[in-house]
Enzyme design. Structure first.
Site, mmCIF file in Angstrom:
data_model
loop_
_atom_site.group_PDB
_atom_site.id
_atom_site.type_symbol
_atom_site.label_atom_id
_atom_site.label_comp_id
_atom_site.label_asym_id
_atom_site.label_seq_id
_atom_site.Cartn_x
_atom_site.Cartn_y
_atom_site.Cartn_z
ATOM 1 N N LYS A 161 -68.205 67.834 -15.247
ATOM 2 C CA LYS A 161 -67.207 66.757 -15.420
ATOM 3 C C LYS A 161 -67.826 65.416 -15.063
ATOM 4 O O LYS A 161 -68.339 65.246 -13.958
ATOM 5 C CB LYS A 161 -66.009 67.035 -14.503
ATOM 6 C CG LYS A 161 -64.964 65.922 -14.475
ATOM 7 C CD LYS A 161 -63.754 66.360 -13.666
ATOM 8 C CE LYS A 161 -62.673 65.310 -13.608
ATOM 9 N NZ LYS A 161 -62.934 64.255 -12.628
ATOM 10 N N SER B 25 -58.625 69.987 -6.917
ATOM 11 C CA SER B 25 -59.726 69.180 -6.371
ATOM 12 C C SER B 25 -60.355 69.859 -5.157
ATOM 13 O O SER B 25 -59.680 70.505 -4.368
ATOM 14 C CB SER B 25 -59.185 67.809 -5.957
ATOM 15 O OG SER B 25 -60.145 67.109 -5.185
ATOM 16 N N TYR C 53 -67.343 69.632 -5.612
ATOM 17 C CA TYR C 53 -68.403 68.699 -5.245
ATOM 18 C C TYR C 53 -69.469 69.526 -4.562
ATOM 19 O O TYR C 53 -69.145 70.461 -3.810
ATOM 20 C CB TYR C 53 -67.886 67.634 -4.269
ATOM 21 C CG TYR C 53 -67.048 66.549 -4.907
ATOM 22 C CD1 TYR C 53 -67.556 65.770 -5.936
ATOM 23 C CD2 TYR C 53 -65.753 66.297 -4.466
ATOM 24 C CE1 TYR C 53 -66.787 64.765 -6.516
ATOM 25 C CE2 TYR C 53 -64.989 65.299 -5.037
ATOM 26 C CZ TYR C 53 -65.507 64.529 -6.063
ATOM 27 O OH TYR C 53 -64.759 63.551 -6.636
ATOM 28 N N THR D 37 -68.148 68.189 -10.623
ATOM 29 C CA THR D 37 -68.053 66.740 -10.865
ATOM 30 C C THR D 37 -69.399 66.089 -10.568
ATOM 31 O O THR D 37 -69.923 66.218 -9.455
ATOM 32 C CB THR D 37 -66.942 66.133 -9.996
ATOM 33 O OG1 THR D 37 -65.708 66.741 -10.385
ATOM 34 C CG2 THR D 37 -66.843 64.627 -10.180
#
Ligand SMILES: Cc1cc2nc3c(=O)[nH]c(=O)nc-3n(C[C@H](O)[C@H](O)[C@H](O)COP(=O)(O)O)c2cc1C
Length: 362
Positions: free
Chosen positions: A233, A113, A137, A163
């Site tokens: 995603k 992440s 991100y 994402t």
């Protein structure tokens, strides 16, 4: 195994979930387990699997059956990868490094992440040589995004997973009720460094940095930040599946963020068929959300997914037993996938087809 709770050895993901519930404090437990709003989508992700049945074929030689396959050209021991989940040091002091070692031992890909409590470089060093993807991100400050991508490239990550379902954080009411806040020792060092912020940022402060102006037109620009393949995603519709293909994505993940963003969207398994049809073989389609059993994996693959990812099951393993727990979760699922493949009459995940799944009656 060094489990927190002395009890009979866990034999499935649900056992690990129970152990994690006992091991975690209420705040972190609510953060990991919870979803957005009334948690309809959170529940539906799991319930969707019971709306399908498997259609096994008999008298197939399965003596050499194996779960091995490849995802975006990378060999893996099974079609199951580790989804990006934030703040893993909340689950266990060893955090993302333990997950990286567990994924490496299980010979599968870990997706780290952006909101990791360990830097991409440190995670790479924890399991050298293992295949890894980096979840991105996009931040309002392009320099922050670029710094994260550059670090991932330098540390040998093999793909960027952008994402797209979280321009803002979903409304997670468990966290509001518990007053959940990150403890001071749980930080996001890579983001803090790139953004020139102090280490101890809150979840809201991190999300405030995320770019909520991003559109499909930005995809090529983000893809151009590195030579790595870019996966998108958070796709749930045929329309967005087509756009992902048209804008150069190398793959996409059918995902609703584990029911944590927009409550009321489709279970990912229900969204999968329209996405697969729209993609029409142009790029690889992955799915996450509600995968708890090897039979879930086989169902998703029969409906056209190349592979799946698991979020919470890894967190449960980590919370219950650190690296050993996360590794055991992966090994249990690998054994379940292999068993399901044999019993469905399919010696390899690569030859699962639509006819292996049917709608449940009633
Ligand atoms: C606690 C938690 C944190 C998450 N953090 C991230 C994240 O930082 N980035 C991201 O793209 N997805 C994140 N996700 C979503 C997961 O990548 C994945 O889509 C989801 O967990 C899959 O559902 P499952 O938990 O039912 O397996 C998070 C999910 C959970 C449960």
């Amino acid at each position: 195994m060094n489990l927190h709770i002395a009890s009979a050895a866990p034999v499935n993901v649900a056992d690990y979930e129970r152990l994690a519930h006992e091991a975690l404090e209420p705040g972190p437990l609510g953060y990991f387990a919870g979803g957005a709003g009334d948690e309809r989508t959170l529940r539906d992700n799991i319930e969707a699997f019971s709306r399908w049945t498997l259609r096994p074929r008999m008298l197939v030689d399965v003596s050499a059956a194996s779960a091995r396959t490849s995802v975006l050209g990378t060999e893996v021991s099974m079609p199951l990868l580790v989804a990006p989940t934030a703040f893993q040091r909340l689950a266990h002091a060893d955090g993302e490094a333990a997950t990286a070692r567990a994924a490496a031992a299980a010979e599968t890909i870990m997706c780290l992440s952006s909101l990791a409590t360990t830097t991409p470089t440190e995670v790479a060093a924890a399991a050298p040589g293992a295949p890894r993807w980096f979840q991105l991100y996009c931040f309002r400050d392009d320099g922050v995004t670029r710094a994260l991508v550059d670090e991932a490239v330098a540390a040998g990550y093999a793909a960027i997973v952008l994402t797209v379902d979280a321009p803002v954080a979903g409304r997670r009411e468990r966290d509001l009720r518990s007053g959940f806040a990150l403890p001071p020792e749980v930080t996001v060092p890579a983001i803090a460094r790139a953004a020139g912020k102090p280490d101890g940022m809150s979840v809201a402060e991190v999300f405030a940095l995320v770019d909520d102006t991003l559109t499909w037109r930005d995809l090529e620009r983000v893809a151009g930040m590195s030579d790595l393949p870019l996966l998108v995603k958070g796709v749930l519709t045929e329309e967005d599946a087509r756009l992902a293909c048209e804008h150069g994505a190398a793959g996409l993940v059918v995902s609703n963020h584990g029911g944590r963003q927009l409550d009321g969207v489709a279970a990912t398994l229900d969204a999968l068929p329209e996405v697969v049809e729209a993609v029409d073989g142009r790029i690889e389609v992955l799915l996450d959300g509600g995968i708890r059993r090897g039979t879930d994996v086989v169902t998703a693959l029969a409906l056209g997914a190349r592979a799946v990812l698991i979020g919470r099951p890894i967190v449960w393993g980590l919370a219950a037993g650190g690296e050993d727990g996360a590794r055991d979760v992966l090994e249990l699922l690998r054994a379940e996938i292999e068993l399901a493949l044999k019993l469905v009459g399919c010696p390899s995940p690569d030859i699962l087809e639509r006819a292996h799944a049917g709608r449940a009656r009633g």
